[in-house]
Design a protein around this motif. Sequence first.
Motif, PDB file in Angstrom:
ATOM      1  N   TYR A 265      -1.141  17.473  -2.934  1.00  0.00           N
ATOM      2  CA  TYR A 265      -1.191  16.069  -3.351  1.00  0.00           C
ATOM      3  C   TYR A 265      -2.295  15.893  -4.392  1.00  0.00           C
ATOM      4  O   TYR A 265      -3.397  16.398  -4.221  1.00  0.00           O
ATOM      5  N   HIS A 266      -1.984  15.221  -5.484  1.00  0.00           N
ATOM      6  CA  HIS A 266      -3.011  14.961  -6.486  1.00  0.00           C
ATOM      7  C   HIS A 266      -2.714  13.635  -7.181  1.00  0.00           C
ATOM      8  O   HIS A 266      -1.602  13.125  -7.108  1.00  0.00           O
TER       9      HIS A 266
ATOM     10  N   LEU B 279      -2.712   5.648 -10.311  1.00  0.00           N
ATOM     11  CA  LEU B 279      -1.590   5.207  -9.493  1.00  0.00           C
ATOM     12  C   LEU B 279      -0.552   6.303  -9.262  1.00  0.00           C
ATOM     13  O   LEU B 279       0.073   6.359  -8.206  1.00  0.00           O
ATOM     14  N   PHE B 280      -0.382   7.172 -10.258  1.00  0.00           N
ATOM     15  CA  PHE B 280       0.716   8.127 -10.208  1.00  0.00           C
ATOM     16  C   PHE B 280       0.247   9.521  -9.800  1.00  0.00           C
ATOM     17  O   PHE B 280      -0.915   9.888  -9.989  1.00  0.00           O
ATOM     18  N   ASN B 281       1.210  10.289  -9.258  1.00  0.00           N
ATOM     19  CA  ASN B 281       0.912  11.629  -8.754  1.00  0.00           C
ATOM     20  C   ASN B 281       1.630  12.732  -9.518  1.00  0.00           C
ATOM     21  O   ASN B 281       1.215  13.886  -9.470  1.00  0.00           O
ATOM     22  N   MET B 282       2.731  12.388 -10.182  1.00  0.00           N
ATOM     23  CA  MET B 282       3.498  13.388 -10.920  1.00  0.00           C
ATOM     24  C   MET B 282       4.083  12.749 -12.179  1.00  0.00           C
ATOM     25  O   MET B 282       4.276  11.527 -12.235  1.00  0.00           O
TER      26      MET B 282
ATOM     27  N   PRO C  19       0.831  -1.209   0.000  1.00  0.00           N
ATOM     28  CA  PRO C  19       0.000   0.000   0.000  1.00  0.00           C
ATOM     29  C   PRO C  19       0.866   1.261   0.000  1.00  0.00           C
ATOM     30  O   PRO C  19       1.913   1.299   0.657  1.00  0.00           O
ATOM     31  N   LYS C  20       0.410   2.269  -0.719  1.00  0.00           N
ATOM     32  CA  LYS C  20       1.157   3.517  -0.801  1.00  0.00           C
ATOM     33  C   LYS C  20       0.882   4.371   0.444  1.00  0.00           C
ATOM     34  O   LYS C  20      -0.279   4.645   0.761  1.00  0.00           O
ATOM     35  N   PRO C  21       1.928   4.821   1.142  1.00  0.00           N
ATOM     36  CA  PRO C  21       1.716   5.752   2.264  1.00  0.00           C
ATOM     37  C   PRO C  21       1.021   7.022   1.777  1.00  0.00           C
ATOM     38  O   PRO C  21       1.236   7.455   0.637  1.00  0.00           O
ATOM     39  N   HIS C  22       0.200   7.638   2.614  1.00  0.00           N
ATOM     40  CA  HIS C  22      -0.624   8.765   2.186  1.00  0.00           C
ATOM     41  C   HIS C  22       0.207   9.962   1.759  1.00  0.00           C
ATOM     42  O   HIS C  22      -0.245  10.793   0.960  1.00  0.00           O
ATOM     43  N   PHE C  23       1.451  10.071   2.237  1.00  0.00           N
ATOM     44  CA  PHE C  23       2.286  11.236   1.946  1.00  0.00           C
ATOM     45  C   PHE C  23       3.164  11.024   0.702  1.00  0.00           C
ATOM     46  O   PHE C  23       3.868  11.936   0.289  1.00  0.00           O
ATOM     47  N   GLN C  24       3.110   9.862   0.126  1.00  0.00           N
ATOM     48  CA  GLN C  24       4.082   9.481  -0.902  1.00  0.00           C
ATOM     49  C   GLN C  24       3.637   9.837  -2.328  1.00  0.00           C
ATOM     50  O   GLN C  24       2.480   9.671  -2.683  1.00  0.00           O
TER      51      GLN C  24
END
Length: 366
Positions: free
Chosen positions: A352-353, A155-158, A128-133
């Motif tokens: 975060y997005h 899945l990705f944020n950037m 699981p991905k940590p919420h800050f990652q």
Amino acid sequence: MMLAPINRNRLKIFSLLLFLFVLSFIWHHESITTGVSKNLQNLICKENSTQNATVNKSSIPAEKDVQDTVVLIWKWPWGYQSPLHTCPDYGIFGCKLTVNRSLYSVANAVLIHHADIMYDKKSLPQDPKPHFQYWIWFNLEPPRIISNLKMLDNLFNMTMTFRRDSDIYEPYGWMEPLKKRGQNFTIPNKSKLVSWVVSKWYSGAPRIAYYEELKKHINIDVYGAKHKKLSMNDFYNTISQYKFYLAFENSVYKDYITEKLWSNAFGSWAVPVVLGTSRKNYERFVPGDAFIHVDDFSSPKELAAYLLELDKDEEKYRKYFNWRLQYRVMLNRGLSYAYCNVCKIVRESPVYHVIHSVEKWFLEDV
């Protein structure tokens, strides 16, 4: 009434003793008061000194007190390993770059190179991905070279690509204005006409089809795949002998302008003849008189005629180098810098997005 002489003497002695007693009392009292004042003053000065030291220390935190931003490189891109301790060399501090996957749970960002995971979704992190990652999609190839973008949904944020609208912009090269206008330049001697270095020969690709027509009207020396051999040691000495270089991209795609222009052509002082994205797109990055675009001509035959004309007109040919009086070419600084830049930008990106569809974003202009 008159006192006896003996009584007068006793009175004088008594008065003198009383005076000395009072004087002693006053001196002793002042000594105590002064001592207390000095001690109190010393305590105040010491406390103020301690407070000032604390304030100064907190206003300029020591580097070791800064919490590191951890960037986990999930896989070495293309298997190429590079130093991970060079961020201070670029003026970037407080970064911990690592390939140690046991740090996944504390990593602020995970950099994932698409070419190394695109055939197997299970090669992505499974915990699981940590919420800050942040998960960062890293890709320097055009759409025709990569596949399976659909599996990246939500899945990705950037993004980190050669496209200027990426979250982290990673170009192959760019132009930087000179601080002072250049006075003059010397073009290397040119004894040959047109060259092209090609590493991948995709039959039916636009650049191959264009070359096949162009070579009917002008002589072109081709190096690389299925053609003349050329080592990297001899690259620039060889290509600099040519007046023109075919900076033909393997894909026609937004902002996809690679080392074929920045390093191969500009680095060897050959005028680039480009095939790729539109002239308008090129001119977002390069002065319009620094290159020749195939789209400026109705056919390969017409382009060949123009190159032969320039070959005979030295003054007109030289104008393609005037940009060097105002700009210099900067090349991509390599993966070590790219990783440090990721750390810097992640630290400065508090919002975060999630990217719902990398596929839709990357293929929107295809």
